[in-house]
Scaffold this active site. Structure first.
Site, PDB file in Angstrom:
ATOM      1  N   SER A 188       0.872  -1.379  -0.028  1.00  0.00           N
ATOM      2  CA  SER A 188      -0.124   0.050  -0.116  1.00  0.00           C
ATOM      3  C   SER A 188       0.708   1.325   0.058  1.00  0.00           C
ATOM      4  CB  SER A 188      -0.815  -0.077   1.442  1.00  0.00           C
ATOM      5  OG  SER A 188      -1.620  -1.243   1.226  1.00  0.00           O
TER       6      SER A 188
HETATM    7  N1  SAH Z   1      -1.288  -4.797   4.015  1.00  0.00           N
HETATM    8  C1  SAH Z   1      -0.403  -5.062   2.722  1.00  0.00           C
HETATM    9  C2  SAH Z   1      -1.354  -4.596   1.385  1.00  0.00           C
HETATM   10  C3  SAH Z   1      -1.218  -5.780   0.584  1.00  0.00           C
HETATM   11  S1  SAH Z   1      -2.485  -5.812  -0.783  1.00  0.00           S
HETATM   12  C4  SAH Z   1       1.004  -4.449   2.752  1.00  0.00           C
HETATM   13  O1  SAH Z   1       1.248  -3.706   3.605  1.00  0.00           O
HETATM   14  O2  SAH Z   1       1.677  -4.676   1.874  1.00  0.00           O
HETATM   15  C5  SAH Z   1      -3.608  -6.895  -0.021  1.00  0.00           C
HETATM   16  C6  SAH Z   1      -3.505  -8.342   0.334  1.00  0.00           C
HETATM   17  O3  SAH Z   1      -4.711  -8.848   0.921  1.00  0.00           O
HETATM   18  C7  SAH Z   1      -2.943  -9.147  -0.735  1.00  0.00           C
HETATM   19  O4  SAH Z   1      -1.735  -9.764  -0.518  1.00  0.00           O
HETATM   20  C8  SAH Z   1      -4.055  -9.983  -1.027  1.00  0.00           C
HETATM   21  O5  SAH Z   1      -3.677 -11.440  -1.408  1.00  0.00           O
HETATM   22  C9  SAH Z   1      -4.692  -9.916   0.415  1.00  0.00           C
HETATM   23  N2  SAH Z   1      -6.008 -10.608   0.516  1.00  0.00           N
HETATM   24  C10 SAH Z   1      -7.061 -10.449  -0.327  1.00  0.00           C
HETATM   25  N3  SAH Z   1      -8.075 -10.730   0.066  1.00  0.00           N
HETATM   26  C11 SAH Z   1      -7.969 -11.463   1.233  1.00  0.00           C
HETATM   27  C12 SAH Z   1      -8.485 -12.366   2.183  1.00  0.00           C
HETATM   28  N4  SAH Z   1      -9.830 -12.814   2.143  1.00  0.00           N
HETATM   29  N5  SAH Z   1      -7.853 -12.722   3.386  1.00  0.00           N
HETATM   30  C13 SAH Z   1      -6.514 -12.683   3.324  1.00  0.00           C
HETATM   31  N6  SAH Z   1      -5.897 -12.016   2.239  1.00  0.00           N
HETATM   32  C14 SAH Z   1      -6.578 -11.460   1.440  1.00  0.00           C
END
Ligand code: SAH
Length: 219
Positions: free
Chosen positions: A70
Protein backbone atom coordinates in the site's frame (compact mmCIF):
# COMPACT_ATOMS: atom_id res chain seq x y z
CA UNK A 1 30.44 5.39 6.09
CA UNK A 2 32.08 2.58 4.12
CA UNK A 3 31.08 2.53 0.46
CA UNK A 4 29.73 -1.01 0.60
CA UNK A 5 27.36 -0.16 3.42
CA UNK A 6 26.33 3.10 1.82
CA UNK A 7 25.52 1.30 -1.45
CA UNK A 8 23.19 -0.88 0.50
CA UNK A 9 21.29 1.74 2.43
CA UNK A 10 22.10 5.05 0.72
CA UNK A 11 18.73 5.36 -1.05
CA UNK A 12 17.02 3.87 1.92
CA UNK A 13 18.58 5.63 4.89
CA UNK A 14 16.85 7.22 7.85
CA UNK A 15 17.21 10.59 6.04
CA UNK A 16 15.26 9.34 3.02
CA UNK A 17 12.59 7.98 5.36
CA UNK A 18 12.42 11.34 7.11
CA UNK A 19 11.60 13.04 3.78
CA UNK A 20 8.72 10.61 3.35
CA UNK A 21 7.50 11.49 6.84
CA UNK A 22 7.54 15.21 5.98
CA UNK A 23 5.54 14.51 2.81
CA UNK A 24 2.93 12.61 4.86
CA UNK A 25 2.75 15.53 7.31
CA UNK A 26 2.15 17.91 4.38
CA UNK A 27 -0.65 15.63 3.20
CA UNK A 28 -2.34 15.94 6.59
CA UNK A 29 -1.08 13.09 8.79
CA UNK A 30 -0.82 14.71 12.22
CA UNK A 31 -0.48 11.88 14.74
CA UNK A 32 3.16 11.90 15.90
CA UNK A 33 2.92 8.25 16.96
CA UNK A 34 2.07 7.28 13.39
CA UNK A 35 4.77 9.49 11.87
CA UNK A 36 7.30 8.01 14.27
CA UNK A 37 6.28 4.47 13.29
CA UNK A 38 6.66 5.32 9.57
CA UNK A 39 10.08 6.85 10.34
CA UNK A 40 11.12 3.63 12.08
CA UNK A 41 10.03 0.92 9.63
CA UNK A 42 12.46 0.32 6.73
CA UNK A 43 9.95 0.16 3.84
CA UNK A 44 12.71 -0.81 1.39
CA UNK A 45 12.90 -4.19 3.15
CA UNK A 46 9.27 -4.89 2.16
CA UNK A 47 9.76 -4.63 -1.62
CA UNK A 48 11.88 -6.48 -4.12
CA UNK A 49 15.46 -5.18 -4.26
CA UNK A 50 14.91 -3.96 -7.83
CA UNK A 51 12.29 -1.51 -6.49
CA UNK A 52 14.08 -0.43 -3.33
CA UNK A 53 15.17 2.92 -4.81
CA UNK A 54 11.47 3.80 -5.14
CA UNK A 55 10.46 2.49 -1.75
CA UNK A 56 10.27 5.90 -0.06
CA UNK A 57 8.11 7.46 -2.75
CA UNK A 58 4.57 7.90 -1.58
CA UNK A 59 3.16 5.31 -3.96
CA UNK A 60 1.91 1.73 -4.03
CA UNK A 61 4.39 -0.70 -5.63
CA UNK A 62 3.99 -4.22 -7.05
CA UNK A 63 4.91 -7.15 -4.74
CA UNK A 64 4.12 -10.00 -7.15
CA UNK A 65 1.04 -12.20 -7.64
CA UNK A 66 -0.84 -9.12 -8.87
CA UNK A 67 -0.74 -7.54 -5.39
CA UNK A 68 0.74 -4.26 -4.10
CA UNK A 69 2.36 -2.81 -1.00
CA UNK A 70 0.00 0.00 0.00
CA UNK A 71 0.88 3.66 -0.50
CA UNK A 72 2.54 5.04 2.68
CA UNK A 73 -0.06 7.82 2.96
CA UNK A 74 -2.85 5.24 3.02
CA UNK A 75 -0.98 3.10 5.57
CA UNK A 76 -0.57 6.20 7.75
CA UNK A 77 -4.22 7.20 7.30
CA UNK A 78 -5.53 3.76 8.24
CA UNK A 79 -3.21 3.55 11.22
CA UNK A 80 -4.24 7.03 12.39
CA UNK A 81 -7.89 6.04 12.00
CA UNK A 82 -7.64 3.24 14.60
CA UNK A 83 -5.69 5.17 17.25
CA UNK A 84 -7.42 6.80 20.15
CA UNK A 85 -5.75 8.47 23.15
CA UNK A 86 -4.95 4.94 24.14
CA UNK A 87 -3.13 2.71 21.66
CA UNK A 88 -4.96 -0.46 20.60
CA UNK A 89 -3.43 -3.45 22.36
CA UNK A 90 -4.48 -6.25 20.02
CA UNK A 91 -5.00 -5.66 16.30
CA UNK A 92 -6.08 -7.85 13.39
CA UNK A 93 -5.03 -7.13 9.82
CA UNK A 94 -6.65 -8.80 6.78
CA UNK A 95 -4.21 -8.95 3.84
CA UNK A 96 -0.59 -9.23 5.03
CA UNK A 97 0.78 -8.70 1.49
CA UNK A 98 4.35 -7.41 1.87
CA UNK A 99 3.97 -7.16 5.65
CA UNK A 100 4.60 -3.40 5.72
CA UNK A 101 1.30 -2.31 7.29
CA UNK A 102 1.69 -5.03 9.92
CA UNK A 103 5.22 -3.81 10.69
CA UNK A 104 3.93 -0.25 11.16
CA UNK A 105 1.16 -1.51 13.46
CA UNK A 106 3.71 -3.59 15.38
CA UNK A 107 5.48 -0.36 16.42
CA UNK A 108 2.31 0.86 18.14
CA UNK A 109 0.35 -2.19 19.30
CA UNK A 110 1.30 -5.00 21.64
CA UNK A 111 0.13 -7.79 19.35
CA UNK A 112 -0.58 -7.78 15.62
CA UNK A 113 -2.44 -10.72 14.06
CA UNK A 114 -2.35 -10.76 10.27
CA UNK A 115 -3.87 -13.12 7.70
CA UNK A 116 -3.01 -13.58 4.03
CA UNK A 117 -4.69 -15.84 1.46
CA UNK A 118 -1.64 -16.17 -0.87
CA UNK A 119 0.86 -18.56 0.74
CA UNK A 120 3.84 -17.35 -1.27
CA UNK A 121 3.41 -13.72 -0.15
CA UNK A 122 2.93 -14.78 3.44
CA UNK A 123 6.17 -16.79 3.44
CA UNK A 124 8.14 -13.77 2.25
CA UNK A 125 6.47 -11.49 4.80
CA UNK A 126 7.21 -13.96 7.63
CA UNK A 127 10.87 -14.00 6.63
CA UNK A 128 10.96 -10.18 6.79
CA UNK A 129 9.35 -10.10 10.25
CA UNK A 130 11.94 -12.61 11.42
CA UNK A 131 14.89 -10.67 9.95
CA UNK A 132 13.65 -7.39 11.42
CA UNK A 133 13.01 -8.91 14.84
CA UNK A 134 9.29 -8.12 14.75
CA UNK A 135 8.28 -10.78 17.24
CA UNK A 136 4.87 -9.34 18.11
CA UNK A 137 3.38 -10.18 14.69
CA UNK A 138 1.44 -13.45 14.40
CA UNK A 139 0.62 -14.72 10.92
CA UNK A 140 -1.88 -17.12 9.47
CA UNK A 141 -2.38 -18.47 5.96
CA UNK A 142 -6.12 -18.06 5.88
CA UNK A 143 -9.04 -16.39 4.18
CA UNK A 144 -9.42 -13.31 6.36
CA UNK A 145 -13.12 -12.92 5.57
CA UNK A 146 -13.76 -15.06 8.64
CA UNK A 147 -11.49 -12.95 10.85
CA UNK A 148 -9.47 -14.88 13.45
CA UNK A 149 -12.11 -16.27 15.82
CA UNK A 150 -9.73 -17.99 18.26
CA UNK A 151 -7.91 -14.71 18.93
CA UNK A 152 -10.98 -12.41 18.96
CA UNK A 153 -11.96 -9.92 20.25
CA UNK A 154 -9.64 -7.26 18.83
CA UNK A 155 -9.27 -3.60 19.80
CA UNK A 156 -8.91 -2.77 16.11
CA UNK A 157 -9.22 -4.46 12.71
CA UNK A 158 -7.55 -3.16 9.54
CA UNK A 159 -8.65 -4.56 6.18
CA UNK A 160 -6.15 -3.85 3.41
CA UNK A 161 -8.08 -5.17 0.39
CA UNK A 162 -11.27 -3.67 -1.04
CA UNK A 163 -14.62 -5.39 -1.06
CA UNK A 164 -17.80 -6.08 0.84
CA UNK A 165 -17.10 -6.08 4.60
CA UNK A 166 -18.61 -9.24 6.12
CA UNK A 167 -20.42 -8.87 9.48
CA UNK A 168 -18.05 -11.45 10.99
CA UNK A 169 -15.31 -8.81 11.10
CA UNK A 170 -16.93 -5.99 13.13
CA UNK A 171 -18.40 -8.72 15.37
CA UNK A 172 -14.83 -9.63 16.38
CA UNK A 173 -14.24 -6.14 17.83
CA UNK A 174 -14.24 -5.38 21.55
CA UNK A 175 -16.85 -2.93 22.79
CA UNK A 176 -15.42 0.46 21.74
CA UNK A 177 -13.28 -1.20 19.05
CA UNK A 178 -12.61 0.27 15.60
CA UNK A 179 -12.47 -1.31 12.14
CA UNK A 180 -11.13 0.45 9.04
CA UNK A 181 -11.66 -1.00 5.58
CA UNK A 182 -11.96 -0.05 1.91
CA UNK A 183 -15.60 -0.74 1.10
CA UNK A 184 -16.47 -1.50 -2.52
CA UNK A 185 -19.38 0.59 -3.84
CA UNK A 186 -19.95 -0.25 -7.49
CA UNK A 187 -16.75 0.74 -9.29
CA UNK A 188 -15.38 2.91 -6.47
CA UNK A 189 -14.00 2.21 -3.00
CA UNK A 190 -14.54 4.29 0.11
CA UNK A 191 -12.38 3.96 3.21
CA UNK A 192 -14.83 3.49 6.07
CA UNK A 193 -14.44 3.40 9.85
CA UNK A 194 -16.81 1.28 11.91
CA UNK A 195 -16.97 1.72 15.70
CA UNK A 196 -18.59 -0.81 17.95
CA UNK A 197 -20.76 0.40 20.85
CA UNK A 198 -22.14 -2.71 22.53
CA UNK A 199 -24.31 -4.31 19.86
CA UNK A 200 -24.44 -1.13 17.77
CA UNK A 201 -22.09 -0.50 14.85
CA UNK A 202 -21.62 3.07 13.64
CA UNK A 203 -20.08 3.59 10.22
CA UNK A 204 -18.48 6.75 8.86
CA UNK A 205 -16.91 7.50 5.44
CA UNK A 206 -13.30 8.72 5.50
CA UNK A 207 -12.18 9.15 1.86
CA UNK A 208 -12.09 7.46 -1.55
CA UNK A 209 -9.27 4.90 -1.92
CA UNK A 210 -8.04 2.26 -4.36
CA UNK A 211 -7.05 -1.17 -3.08
CA UNK A 212 -6.58 -4.59 -4.70
CA UNK A 213 -9.72 -6.75 -4.33
CA UNK A 214 -10.69 -8.67 -1.21
CA UNK A 215 -11.10 -12.26 -2.44
CA UNK A 216 -12.33 -15.47 -0.82
CA UNK A 217 -10.46 -18.77 -0.56
CA UNK A 218 -6.78 -19.65 -0.43
CA UNK A 219 -3.96 -19.67 -2.97
N1 SAH B 1 -1.17 -4.70 3.95
C1 SAH B 1 -0.45 -5.03 2.74
C2 SAH B 1 -1.28 -4.70 1.51
C3 SAH B 1 -1.22 -5.83 0.54
S1 SAH B 1 -2.41 -5.80 -0.74
C4 SAH B 1 0.90 -4.35 2.70
O1 SAH B 1 1.17 -3.50 3.56
O2 SAH B 1 1.71 -4.70 1.85
C5 SAH B 1 -3.73 -6.73 -0.01
C6 SAH B 1 -3.46 -8.17 0.30
O3 SAH B 1 -4.70 -8.72 0.74
C7 SAH B 1 -3.00 -9.03 -0.88
O4 SAH B 1 -1.78 -9.62 -0.56
C8 SAH B 1 -4.12 -10.06 -1.02
O5 SAH B 1 -3.66 -11.35 -1.38
C9 SAH B 1 -4.73 -10.07 0.37
N2 SAH B 1 -6.10 -10.55 0.47
C10 SAH B 1 -7.16 -10.30 -0.37
N3 SAH B 1 -8.27 -10.90 0.08
C11 SAH B 1 -7.93 -11.55 1.23
C12 SAH B 1 -8.64 -12.37 2.17
N4 SAH B 1 -9.92 -12.66 2.02
N5 SAH B 1 -7.96 -12.86 3.22
C13 SAH B 1 -6.65 -12.61 3.41
N6 SAH B 1 -5.92 -11.84 2.56
C14 SAH B 1 -6.55 -11.32 1.48
Amino acid sequence: MALGIDMGIGMTSAGTRQRLVRRLEEKGIRDQRVLQAIATVPRHRFVDEALSSRSYEDSALPIGRGQTISQPYVVALMTEAILGDKLPDKVLEIGTGSGYQAAVLAQLCRQVFTTERIGELLRTARQRFHELGLHNIYTRHADGLGGWPSQAPFDAIVVTAGGHIPDTLPEQLVDGGILVAPEQRGSIQELVRIRRYGDEFVKEDLCPVSFVPLLGGLE
